[in-house]
Design a protein around this motif. Structure first.
Motif, PDB file in Angstrom:
ATOM      1  N   LEU A  29     -28.578  23.591  -0.501  1.00 45.02           N
ATOM      2  CA  LEU A  29     -28.029  24.311  -1.657  1.00 45.02           C
ATOM      3  C   LEU A  29     -28.289  23.576  -2.963  1.00 45.02           C
ATOM      4  CD1 LEU A  29     -24.578  25.588  -0.313  1.00 45.02           C
ATOM      5  CD2 LEU A  29     -26.594  26.955  -0.850  1.00 45.02           C
ATOM      6  N   ASN A  30     -28.602  22.290  -2.875  1.00 44.01           N
ATOM      7  CA  ASN A  30     -28.877  21.498  -4.077  1.00 44.01           C
ATOM      8  C   ASN A  30     -30.340  21.577  -4.504  1.00 44.01           C
ATOM      9  OD1 ASN A  30     -26.261  20.227  -4.680  1.00 44.01           O
ATOM     10  ND2 ASN A  30     -26.511  19.264  -2.655  1.00 44.01           N
ATOM     11  N   GLN A  31     -31.130  22.313  -3.750  1.00 42.19           N
ATOM     12  CA  GLN A  31     -32.527  22.490  -4.153  1.00 42.19           C
ATOM     13  C   GLN A  31     -32.607  23.358  -5.410  1.00 42.19           C
ATOM     14  OE1 GLN A  31     -34.423  24.145  -0.726  1.00 42.19           O
ATOM     15  NE2 GLN A  31     -34.691  22.159   0.289  1.00 42.19           N
ATOM     16  N   VAL A  32     -33.653  23.121  -6.194  1.00 38.89           N
ATOM     17  CA  VAL A  32     -33.794  23.824  -7.478  1.00 38.89           C
ATOM     18  C   VAL A  32     -35.168  24.472  -7.584  1.00 38.89           C
ATOM     19  CG1 VAL A  32     -32.181  22.311  -8.677  1.00 38.89           C
ATOM     20  CG2 VAL A  32     -34.619  21.737  -8.654  1.00 38.89           C
ATOM     21  N   THR A  33     -35.273  25.418  -8.481  1.00 44.91           N
ATOM     22  CA  THR A  33     -36.551  26.070  -8.792  1.00 44.91           C
ATOM     23  C   THR A  33     -37.334  25.192  -9.765  1.00 44.91           C
ATOM     24  OG1 THR A  33     -35.635  27.279 -10.668  1.00 44.91           O
ATOM     25  CG2 THR A  33     -35.483  28.331  -8.507  1.00 44.91           C
ATOM     26  N   GLU A  34     -38.481  25.690 -10.204  1.00 45.27           N
ATOM     27  CA  GLU A  34     -39.303  24.947 -11.165  1.00 45.27           C
ATOM     28  C   GLU A  34     -38.594  24.772 -12.499  1.00 45.27           C
ATOM     29  OE1 GLU A  34     -42.269  23.425 -10.863  1.00 45.27           O
ATOM     30  OE2 GLU A  34     -42.073  23.825  -8.721  1.00 45.27           O
ATOM     31  N   LEU A  62     -21.705  22.614  -7.664  1.00 43.51           N
ATOM     32  CA  LEU A  62     -22.840  23.263  -8.337  1.00 43.51           C
ATOM     33  C   LEU A  62     -22.421  23.927  -9.647  1.00 43.51           C
ATOM     34  CD1 LEU A  62     -24.782  24.965  -5.391  1.00 43.51           C
ATOM     35  CD2 LEU A  62     -25.363  22.876  -6.622  1.00 43.51           C
ATOM     36  N   LEU A  63     -21.106  24.115  -9.824  1.00 44.27           N
ATOM     37  CA  LEU A  63     -20.623  24.759 -11.047  1.00 44.27           C
ATOM     38  C   LEU A  63     -20.934  23.923 -12.284  1.00 44.27           C
ATOM     39  CD1 LEU A  63     -19.056  27.291 -11.932  1.00 44.27           C
ATOM     40  CD2 LEU A  63     -16.970  25.942 -11.807  1.00 44.27           C
ATOM     41  N   THR A  64     -21.035  22.606 -12.116  1.00 45.60           N
ATOM     42  CA  THR A  64     -21.308  21.724 -13.261  1.00 45.60           C
ATOM     43  C   THR A  64     -22.757  21.250 -13.287  1.00 45.60           C
ATOM     44  OG1 THR A  64     -20.585  19.792 -11.981  1.00 45.60           O
ATOM     45  CG2 THR A  64     -18.932  20.939 -13.332  1.00 45.60           C
ATOM     46  N   ARG A  65     -23.558  21.740 -12.379  1.00 44.68           N
ATOM     47  CA  ARG A  65     -24.959  21.328 -12.303  1.00 44.68           C
ATOM     48  C   ARG A  65     -25.749  21.967 -13.447  1.00 44.68           C
ATOM     49  NH1 ARG A  65     -27.973  19.985  -7.681  1.00 44.68           N
ATOM     50  NH2 ARG A  65     -30.042  19.239  -8.329  1.00 44.68           N
ATOM     51  N   LYS A  66     -26.612  21.192 -14.104  1.00 46.13           N
ATOM     52  CA  LYS A  66     -27.408  21.686 -15.231  1.00 46.13           C
ATOM     53  C   LYS A  66     -28.871  21.840 -14.830  1.00 46.13           C
ATOM     54  CE  LYS A  66     -24.541  19.767 -18.940  1.00 46.13           C
ATOM     55  NZ  LYS A  66     -24.518  18.955 -20.176  1.00 46.13           N
ATOM     56  N   ASN A  67     -29.512  22.875 -15.380  1.00 39.42           N
ATOM     57  CA  ASN A  67     -30.945  23.043 -15.154  1.00 39.42           C
ATOM     58  C   ASN A  67     -31.722  22.233 -16.183  1.00 39.42           C
ATOM     59  OD1 ASN A  67     -30.822  24.515 -17.520  1.00 39.42           O
ATOM     60  ND2 ASN A  67     -31.062  26.511 -16.530  1.00 39.42           N
ATOM     61  N   PHE A  68     -33.028  22.462 -16.255  1.00 35.91           N
ATOM     62  CA  PHE A  68     -33.851  21.649 -17.160  1.00 35.91           C
ATOM     63  C   PHE A  68     -33.584  21.954 -18.628  1.00 35.91           C
ATOM     64  CE2 PHE A  68     -37.245  21.291 -13.611  1.00 35.91           C
ATOM     65  CZ  PHE A  68     -36.449  20.341 -12.962  1.00 35.91           C
ATOM     66  N   LYS A  69     -32.889  23.057 -18.947  1.00 39.05           N
ATOM     67  CA  LYS A  69     -32.481  23.369 -20.310  1.00 39.05           C
ATOM     68  C   LYS A  69     -31.033  22.970 -20.575  1.00 39.05           C
ATOM     69  CE  LYS A  69     -35.619  27.316 -20.843  1.00 39.05           C
ATOM     70  NZ  LYS A  69     -35.727  28.769 -21.137  1.00 39.05           N
ATOM     71  N   SER A  70     -30.470  22.241 -19.619  1.00 39.43           N
ATOM     72  CA  SER A  70     -29.081  21.769 -19.687  1.00 39.43           C
ATOM     73  C   SER A  70     -28.070  22.902 -19.625  1.00 39.43           C
ATOM     74  CB  SER A  70     -28.842  20.924 -20.955  1.00 39.43           C
ATOM     75  OG  SER A  70     -29.629  19.758 -20.938  1.00 39.43           O
TER      76      SER A  70
END
Length: 593
Positions: A29-34, A62-70
């Protein structure tokens, strides 16, 4: 991210996601897209509530997890307007869990622009999302992003009156925007209702200037031409009419610069003495309007009877008439010079009258316009300053010598083009498309395609081109060498008109000739060629106005020639005026060659 996991997240299939996670390690579940998005980011962005619940029950962090745009999933849900998912996020028990490295509540998390979830909701006009956020954390409306922009400014710029009303219910609400603007700066350009809401809450922002050039909301409203908006601001505080930006421009100057006489009328009605305000250059609103060629404002000033000194000089001694001449606007010059209160011969601090400036501004690119302006000034009594008359006449003589040289060059080029066009069109008449009938019938020797409409157009256009080009050659050879200026001018203009007709006829003849020859077998090719030929005039026009084009010089030269007759008369007229002024005992007339 596993392909199966990504597909389940995008489709919102919560059952499939549970199966995938059950069949492998939960850490998947911690895997991410590009883009750095987790499955919860995807669920929040696409509005899959059940999927979001399933993910949070398995991995709440995961609620506090940020993507590459934060962006957190909360940002994604707020930006997309999914208030139901956001409501679940803020009411679920895990929302208050501060495990891990997260030191503040997730609603206050910021992305790379410094936006909170409330910023995203306000910027995208999602009222229900904003209501959910503010019901949990009422301090977020005071937060500003990296650019210093508050949620209220974003809502005002968006034009969302409902969100603005919601935010203004809090006393902690920030009004700040980018570059020192306030929400009122944005509101006056977007919505009357939002402006009214902000003024009812805090009217003091009417006098707050931005950080760029100290422009107030009234400056902004004046530039837009919205009289109703200006009226609303003035009703709250009309003294804002006197505030000036760093260049000394008051709202009345801004309205004049933008060409809004309706706004000027409103400002003058509220504060009549605002017409006396001057800029850092010493210019009133009429000066500003003339510099920016705002004819409607000048017309309004002259017809409405506003108390304005039409001869008031700026810091350089330039009156409105001086500035009108410098701006090269003949209509404004005519309106001012025909007004009885305007001094048409007043000097600036360099000793130049408006007529002097018109004379000094003449060049070959704008000769026609400036000669016309000089004519208008002379007709309304404007004079040159006292100076040596030989300097004026010698300058005019040099200009005329240059004109004669341009005449000869243009005439020579026209003759060459005319002869070439006549040769081509003459040959085309005897090499007809489709050929001739060669049988022994009575119609032997006739054109095979004579009955087609396109063939008839070919013959007419080809004949027109040949006749026009031959006429051009005759006119150029016989008339443009005349010593009479009027004859030379009319002949050259006539030749150019006929040359345009000849070129046009030749293009049409070529297009119709190709069409009639190949249309029966390849109609698409015939149409394509015809379209290409039709684009030639457009290309020629673009070339004529391209700054580096040689043809541009010919066009400009031709236009200039049209002014000679009028100019000669004008020169004689103002020379007589000068001579009369300097030799009151008699009349001396100076003639140009």
């Amino acid at each position: 991210m596993l392909l199966e996991l990504l597909q389940a997240a995008r489709s919102g299939n919560a059952a499939r996601l549970r199966q995938i996670v059950a069949g492998c390690n939960r850490t998947h579940l911690n895997q991410v897209t590009e883009g750095g998005n987790t499955v919860l980011h995807i669920a929040a962005k696409m509005g899959h509530l059940e999927l979001a619940k399933a993910i949070c029950s398995l991995e709440p962090l995961l609620l506090t997890r940020k993507n590459f745009k934060s962006d957190t999933p909360v940002h994604c849900a707020a930006r997309a307007g999914h208030h139901n998912i956001l409501h679940y996020f803020v009411t679920a028990p895990f929302a208050y869990d501060r495990r891990g490295e997260e030191q503040e509540w997730f609603l206050r998390a910021r992305n790379r622009f410094g936006n909170t979830a409330l910023h995203e909701a306000a910027q995208n006009g999602h009222l229900k999302v904003a209501q959910v956020i503010m019901s949990v954390d009422s301090y977020l409306e005071a937060e500003e992003n990296e650019a210093g922009v508050s949620p209220l400014y974003m809502a005002a710029e968006r034009g969302s009156s409902t969100i603005v009303r919601l935010l203004l219910e809090s006393d902690r609400c920030s009004y700040q925007g980018p570059n020192g603007q306030t929400a009122l700066h944005a509101a006056v350009l977007r919505s009357y209702d939002i402006t009214k809401l902000i003024l009812e809450k805090e009217a003091g922002f009417i006098k707050v200037g931005d950080a760029t050039n100290n422009s107030t909301p009234l400056h902004y409203a004046a530039s837009s031409g919205n009289r109703k908006m200006v009226q609303l601001l003035l009703e709250k505080d009309s003294s804002a009419s006197y505030l000036q930006d760093i260049e000394g421009l008051a709202p009345i100057h801004v309205a004049a610069s933008a060409g809004h006489p309706n706004v000027i009328a409103e400002l003058v009605q509220r504060r009549p003495d605002c017409t006396e305000l001057i800029t850092n250059q010493g210019r009133n609103f009429l000066h500003v309007a003339i510099v920016n060629k705002r004819l409607q404002v000048v017309k309004y000033v002259l017809e409405s009877g506003i108390l304005v000194d039409l001869n008031e000089p700026d810091n350089e001694g330039k009156t409105p008439l001086h500035l009108a001449v410098i701006s090269k606007n003949r209509q404004i010059v005519q309106m001012l010079s025909s007004n009885g209160t305007v001094n048409t011969s007043i000097m600036n601090y360099e000793g130049h009258t408006p007529l002097d400036l018109a004379f000094l501004t003449i060049n070959w690119e704008i000769a026609l316009r400036m000669y016309n302006i000089m004519t208008d000034l002379i007709n309304h009594g404007s004079r040159f300053t006292p100076q040596r008359l030989d300097l004026i006449t010698n300058h005019l003589q040099r200009n005329q010598e240059g004109e004669i040289h341009r005449y000869k060059t243009l005439a020579k080029n026209l003759a060459i083009v005319a002869v070439l066009t006549a040769t081509v069109t003459f040959a085309a008449a005897f090499t007809l498309p489709g050929g001739y009938k060669s049988d022994s019938s009575p119609n032997a020797g006739n054109a095979i395609l004579a009955n087609r409409a396109a063939f008839k157009v070919f013959l007419v256009s080809d004949s027109l081109a040949m006749i026009s080009s031959i006429s051009v050659a005759i006119i150029v050879l016989l008339r443009t060498g005349s010593l009479d200026h009027d004859i030379r001018l009319c002949s050259l203009i006539t030749a150019m008109i006929l040359m345009c007709a000849a070129v046009g006829g030749m293009l049409v003849a070529f297009a119709t000739g190709i069409y009639v020859a190949v249309a029966s077998d390849h109609k698409w090719l015939a149409v394509l060629i015809a379209v290409m030929i039709c684009s030639v005039p457009l290309v020629a026009w673009m070339t004529a106005y391209w700054p580096s084009s040689d043809f541009l010089g010919l066009v400009k030269m031709t236009i200039i020639q049209e002014t000679d007759v009028t100019a000669d008369l004008d020169y004689r007229r103002y020379n007589r005026q000068i001579a009369d002024r300097q030799r009151p005992g008699g009349i001396a007339e100076f003639h140009t060659p």
